[in-house]
Scaffold this active site. Structure first.
Site, PDB file in Angstrom:
ATOM      1  N   SER A 105      24.843  51.794  45.774  1.00 40.71           N
ATOM      2  CA  SER A 105      23.763  50.845  46.658  1.00 40.71           C
ATOM      3  C   SER A 105      24.055  49.218  45.872  1.00 40.71           C
ATOM      4  O   SER A 105      25.311  48.849  45.737  1.00 40.71           O
ATOM      5  CB  SER A 105      22.205  51.259  46.213  1.00 40.71           C
ATOM      6  OG  SER A 105      21.516  50.369  46.929  1.00 40.71           O
ATOM      7  N   ASP A 239      21.059  57.841  55.693  1.00 47.84           N
ATOM      8  CA  ASP A 239      20.549  56.744  55.110  1.00 47.84           C
ATOM      9  C   ASP A 239      19.809  55.744  56.051  1.00 47.84           C
ATOM     10  O   ASP A 239      20.715  55.149  57.063  1.00 47.84           O
ATOM     11  CB  ASP A 239      21.906  56.127  54.333  1.00 47.84           C
ATOM     12  CG  ASP A 239      21.442  54.983  53.724  1.00 47.84           C
ATOM     13  OD1 ASP A 239      20.364  54.300  53.509  1.00 47.84           O
ATOM     14  OD2 ASP A 239      22.297  54.861  52.550  1.00 47.84           O
ATOM     15  N   HIS A 267      19.537  57.845  51.212  1.00 51.25           N
ATOM     16  CA  HIS A 267      20.123  56.576  50.602  1.00 51.25           C
ATOM     17  C   HIS A 267      20.674  56.900  48.955  1.00 51.25           C
ATOM     18  O   HIS A 267      21.265  56.344  48.333  1.00 51.25           O
ATOM     19  CB  HIS A 267      19.262  55.347  50.511  1.00 51.25           C
ATOM     20  CG  HIS A 267      19.805  54.160  49.946  1.00 51.25           C
ATOM     21  ND1 HIS A 267      20.971  53.610  50.241  1.00 51.25           N
ATOM     22  CD2 HIS A 267      19.559  53.254  49.013  1.00 51.25           C
ATOM     23  CE1 HIS A 267      21.300  52.558  49.571  1.00 51.25           C
ATOM     24  NE2 HIS A 267      20.436  52.392  48.798  1.00 51.25           N
TER      25      HIS A 267
END
Length: 324
Positions: A105, A239, A267
């Protein structure tokens, strides 16, 4: 247990002082180094299940980025470049010259920036549900960039609410549904924001990369540089924070990269499917040779930019094809 059995690897926190600030990192295993960089309001703790699966063949290093986890929360620079420089300083402090860099991320953006700033220290690059590869991002993160978000975070990080989220996650997971791990990950991530300094650091970091329109920092114009770097792009198929199409488009725009979709993850693949992510990492590490990019090579790479390209064109065209 036999007397010559090896003890299990440890993933306990360690502390160093960098520029007068406390920096926490966790490490385990022995072998070629691999660095695991966490995402927004996460910490090195979240990598434990993956780290333990890699420790038999690698020295695994997972830092708490400045403003995250148990590291210091100074008033200062929380840009991707500043985070990348902090990771470089930590690795230098503990005697690691070169490593495979993995980022999840926000950490994916830090990992790409690390490669861009310090290519000679980067052996491989792995992007896990990475930011910086397209504009789209969840409404929750866009909302956190709004004025007044600090007050909202103060409420969201209240201990009673976090306890309720954690219990709800346990109940959902016990019922066999997939959303429980995600709720518990949110509760675990929000817990450090109980402290005002951590909330401010989070907002500074968030607003450096996201505004109300979505992600405002992009690596799309530099993906061609990855032709010199073994690159793996991994995404959770479910996600809804950053769409998997970003990873597919980056794979198409990054020469020689690999792309893998984890069907059981959203995610947070390192929490939702640590075995699947560790398996993908092991296969990539075993089947790729570490890069060795010198200062002279960097100039050649810059001159090798596709003629007539507008930088982001290939990534945008790939994303448009995937959406159609």
């Amino acid at each position: 247990m036999t007397g010559d059995a090896s003890p299990p690897p440890h993933f306990e926190p360690r502390q160093v002082d960098l520029h007068g600030h406390r920096v926490i990192y966790r490490s385990c295993g022995h072998g070629p180094p691999i660095v695991l960089i966490h995402g927004m309001v996460n910490s090195s703790r979240h990598w434990e299940a993956v780290a333990m699966r890699l420790a038999d063949a690698h020295t695994v290093i997972a830092p708490d980025l400045i403003g995250h986890g148990d590291s210091a929360t100074p008033r200062g620079d929380y840009s991707l470049g500043a985070h990348a420089a902090s990771v470089r300083d930590l690795l230098s402090f503990i005697g690691v010259e070169r490593a495979t860099i993995v980022g999840h991320s926000l950490g994916g953006g830090v990992a790409m920036q690390f490669f861009y700033q310090f290519p000679q220290r980067t052996e491989r690059l792995v992007l896990v549900s990475s930011g910086g590869l397209g504009r789209e991002v969840s409404p929750m993160l866009r909302s956190a960039a709004l004025p007044g978000a600090s007050a909202i975070l103060r409420v969201a990080a209240h201990p009673s609410l976090l306890h309720a989220l954690w219990r709800a996650g346990e109940w959902i997971e016990g019922a066999g549904a997939r959303g429980g791990v995600y709720l518990r990950a949110i509760a675990r991530a929000l817990r450090p924001l109980e402290q005002p300094g951590a909330r401010e650091a989070f907002l500074h970091t968030l607003r450096a990369v996201i505004d109300v329109e979505g992600q405002r920092v992009s690596a799309e114009d530099r993906l061609y540089l990855l032709q010199a770097m073994p690159t793996l792009i991994v995404w959770g198929a479910r996600d809804h924070t950053i769409p998997p199409a970003h990873g597919r488009a980056a794979h198409l725009a990054a020469p020689g990269s690999r792309f893998e979709l984890l069907p059981d993850a959203a995610h947070f693949p390192h929490l939702e499917d640590p075995e699947g992510l560790a398996r993908a990492l092991r296969a990539f590490l075993q089947s790729s040779a570490p890069a060795d990019v010198g200062d002279g090579d960097w100039g050649a790479l810059l001159r090798r930019r596709p003629a007539g390209a507008d930088g982001r064109g290939e990534a945008r065209e790939a994303l448009a094809r995937l959406r159609s």
